[in-house]
Scaffold this active site. Structure first.
Site, mmCIF file in Angstrom:
data_model
loop_
_atom_site.group_PDB
_atom_site.id
_atom_site.type_symbol
_atom_site.label_atom_id
_atom_site.label_comp_id
_atom_site.label_asym_id
_atom_site.label_seq_id
_atom_site.Cartn_x
_atom_site.Cartn_y
_atom_site.Cartn_z
ATOM 1 N N ASP A 38 0.888 -1.150 0.000
ATOM 2 C CA ASP A 38 0.000 0.000 0.000
ATOM 3 C C ASP A 38 0.937 1.214 0.000
ATOM 4 O O ASP A 38 2.085 1.106 0.435
ATOM 5 C CB ASP A 38 -0.843 -0.051 1.281
ATOM 6 N N ASP A 339 -1.468 -0.582 6.056
ATOM 7 C CA ASP A 339 -1.652 -0.035 7.400
ATOM 8 C C ASP A 339 -3.101 0.284 7.751
ATOM 9 O O ASP A 339 -3.480 0.226 8.901
ATOM 10 C CB ASP A 339 -0.840 1.249 7.555
ATOM 11 N N ASP A 343 -7.143 -1.430 3.936
ATOM 12 C CA ASP A 343 -6.292 -2.519 3.473
ATOM 13 C C ASP A 343 -6.661 -3.876 4.072
ATOM 14 O O ASP A 343 -6.186 -4.909 3.599
ATOM 15 C CB ASP A 343 -4.827 -2.226 3.821
HETATM 16 P P1 ADP Z 1 -4.815 5.681 -0.470
HETATM 17 O O1 ADP Z 1 -4.567 4.397 -1.218
HETATM 18 O O2 ADP Z 1 -3.781 6.700 -0.808
HETATM 19 O O3 ADP Z 1 -4.972 5.467 1.016
HETATM 20 P P2 ADP Z 1 -7.656 6.502 -0.651
HETATM 21 O O4 ADP Z 1 -8.468 5.402 -1.250
HETATM 22 O O5 ADP Z 1 -7.818 6.784 0.796
HETATM 23 O O6 ADP Z 1 -6.136 6.299 -1.086
HETATM 24 O O7 ADP Z 1 -7.964 7.845 -1.447
HETATM 25 C C1 ADP Z 1 -7.700 7.955 -2.830
HETATM 26 C C2 ADP Z 1 -7.721 9.390 -3.269
HETATM 27 O O8 ADP Z 1 -9.009 9.966 -3.024
HETATM 28 C C3 ADP Z 1 -6.752 10.295 -2.536
HETATM 29 O O9 ADP Z 1 -5.472 10.250 -3.103
HETATM 30 C C4 ADP Z 1 -7.407 11.647 -2.727
HETATM 31 O O10 ADP Z 1 -7.083 12.166 -3.997
HETATM 32 C C5 ADP Z 1 -8.886 11.331 -2.708
HETATM 33 N N1 ADP Z 1 -9.481 11.559 -1.383
HETATM 34 C C6 ADP Z 1 -9.977 10.626 -0.548
HETATM 35 N N2 ADP Z 1 -10.453 11.188 0.577
HETATM 36 C C7 ADP Z 1 -10.235 12.523 0.463
HETATM 37 C C8 ADP Z 1 -10.495 13.668 1.298
HETATM 38 N N3 ADP Z 1 -11.072 13.580 2.490
HETATM 39 N N4 ADP Z 1 -10.126 14.877 0.829
HETATM 40 C C9 ADP Z 1 -9.538 14.999 -0.372
HETATM 41 N N5 ADP Z 1 -9.266 13.981 -1.196
HETATM 42 C C10 ADP Z 1 -9.615 12.761 -0.796
HETATM 43 MG MG MG Z 2 -2.891 3.440 3.513
#
Ligand code: ADP
Ligand code: MG
Length: 394
Positions: A38, A339, A343
């Site tokens: 991740d 983490d 995941d």
């Molecule tokens: P990661 O694999 O990086 O943990 P997430 O699935 O949590 O990714 O989020 C993917 C994308 O969605 C982030 O990179 C961001 O662009 C967008 N995103 C998610 N939640 C938010 C938020 N609260 N504010 C702004 N962007 C968000």
């Molecule tokens: Mg993560």
């Protein structure tokens, strides 16, 4: 291996902050040839900070964009939200920077909470939205300490200008239709619709006060924006390309569907990550990056780490499928290192699930190994322990 050897192995692990859930897990680790990582919080620190803010309307300031984004992000658990809220606090403290002797008296210093927001909606893996109250033009100065710094009058101008532009575009539509049956049909339809559109525009203008009393703020990635029909101007696209190719993540901010700014956040790569990837390669393992983040940012981070296989823009639910895909392709075992709550299903699906850090309880529950110290080098030690215990060195 003898039960004693397994006990020694898990004991050495425990002494080094590596929780190993049984001999079977330790044995499976020997068969791993693919390690899926991740990104956020695993290869990166998981503590992004804002590196830059691009304002897309000259009437608005960086502070305005941050203030509006923070209003909705106060309701998000995402690390990006924490980065934006931290910047809001910093801005407020800077504004209050005391002069000379006044510095002694810090009793009046403090930060105000973000603007209140209602009907907040989270779109997992994309972003968040919510409604704020736009004060009427008469009371434009606004009340409440946090509202003071927001330039409401400018925001109102930006919204008025964009709805005027939308009305103008609607009125131009017939002229744009060119010859041919299709053109005639659409042109006729548009002409017929015109009076109604103008009437609507007038009514809109009349009701502007009431209609603008509540405005929708959306903060998220380009997929979230595309879903609500927002197209990105060239300036925004160029800016995003530049920031993303350096490994930053761009967060778009809109008010009533009007894009007002882009916030670039950077989550630093853990100092040991590159070395760990190199060591895994040395051990004959294939490393894979799996993230919900956009392709350009993911590739930039992967390049910096020396990881050649990347899966990006994967929604949380899709991470399990990617692990399954890799398992189907590999004759050997596939490990997943992660983490977050997101995941956990992927950790459970992998032949070996490895949770990093004191992370979330769910991730720890789903994992076979837990690296309590969040130090990725402990992953190498865990792999070594497994090989030593089961005499699989070489
Ligand atoms: P990661 O694999 O990086 O943990 P997430 O699935 O949590 O990714 O989020 C993917 C994308 O969605 C982030 O990179 C961001 O662009 C967008 N995103 C998610 N939640 C938010 C938020 N609260 N504010 C702004 N962007 C968000
Ligand atoms: Mg993560």
């Amino acid at each position: 291996a003898t039960p004693t050897a397994v006990m020694v192995g898990t004991g050495v692990g425990a002494a080094n902050g590596i929780l190993i859930k049984g001999g079977e897990a330790l044995e499976r680790a020997c068969r791993v040839r693919t390690v899926v990582f991740d990104k956020t919080g695993t290869l990166t620190a998981g503590k992004p900070h804002v590196v830059d803010v691009k304002v897309l309307h000259s009437e608005l300031s960086v502070a305005d964009v941050v203030q509006l984004a923070a209003a909705v992000e106060q309701h998000s658990e995402h690390p990006i939200a924490a980065a934006i809220l931290a910047l809001l606090q910093q801005q407020q403290l800077k504004q209050q920077q005391p002069v000379g002797k006044l510095a002694e008296d810090s009793s009046h210093r403090g930060t105000a909470p973000p603007l209140p927001t209602s009907n907040v909606e989270v779109t997992v893996g994309e972003g968040i939205s919510g409604w704020i109250q736009l004060p009427s033009a008469a009371g434009a100065a606004g009340s409440g300490s946090s509202a003071q710094s927001l330039n409401w009058a400018s925001l109102r101008d930006v919204l008025a200008a964009s709805s005027a532009a939308a009305a103008a575009a609607a009125a131009q539509a017939p002229a744009a239709g060119d010859a041919g049956l299709e053109g005639l049909v659409s042109s006729a339809a548009a002409t017929a619709a015109l009076p109604a559109a103008q009437g609507a525009a007038a009514a809109e203008a009349q009701q502007a006060g009431a209609r603008l009393a509540e405005v929708l703020i959306t903060v998220g990635n380009k997929r979230l924006m595309a879903e609500s029909g927002i197209t990105l101007p060239q300036a925004a696209q160029a800016y995003m390309r530049e920031k993303e190719s350096c490994g930053s993540t761009c967060v778009l901010v809109t008010v009533q569907q009007v894009l007002i700014g882009v916030i670039a956040v950077m989550d630093p790569i853990k100092p040991e990550a590159r070395g760990v990837v190199a060591a895994l390669h040395q051990m004959g393992m294939k490393c894979v990056l799996l993230t919900g983040d956009n392709w350009r940012t993911a590739r930039a981070i992967a390049d910096q780490l020396g990881v050649s296989t990347v899966f990006a823009e994967v929604l949380p639910a899709g991470k399990v499928d990617k692990v399954k895909e890799l398992q189907a392709k590999s004759e050997h075992a596939v490990a997943m290192v992660g983490d977050g709550v997101n995941d956990s299903p992927a950790l459970a699906q992998a032949d070996l699930g490895i949770a990093v850090g004191s992370g979330t309880d769910v991730a720890i529950e789903a994992a076979d190994f837990v690296l309590m110290r969040s130090d990725l080098e402990d992953l190498l030690m865990a792999m070594d322990l497994s090989r030593t215990t089961f005499n699989r060195i070489r």
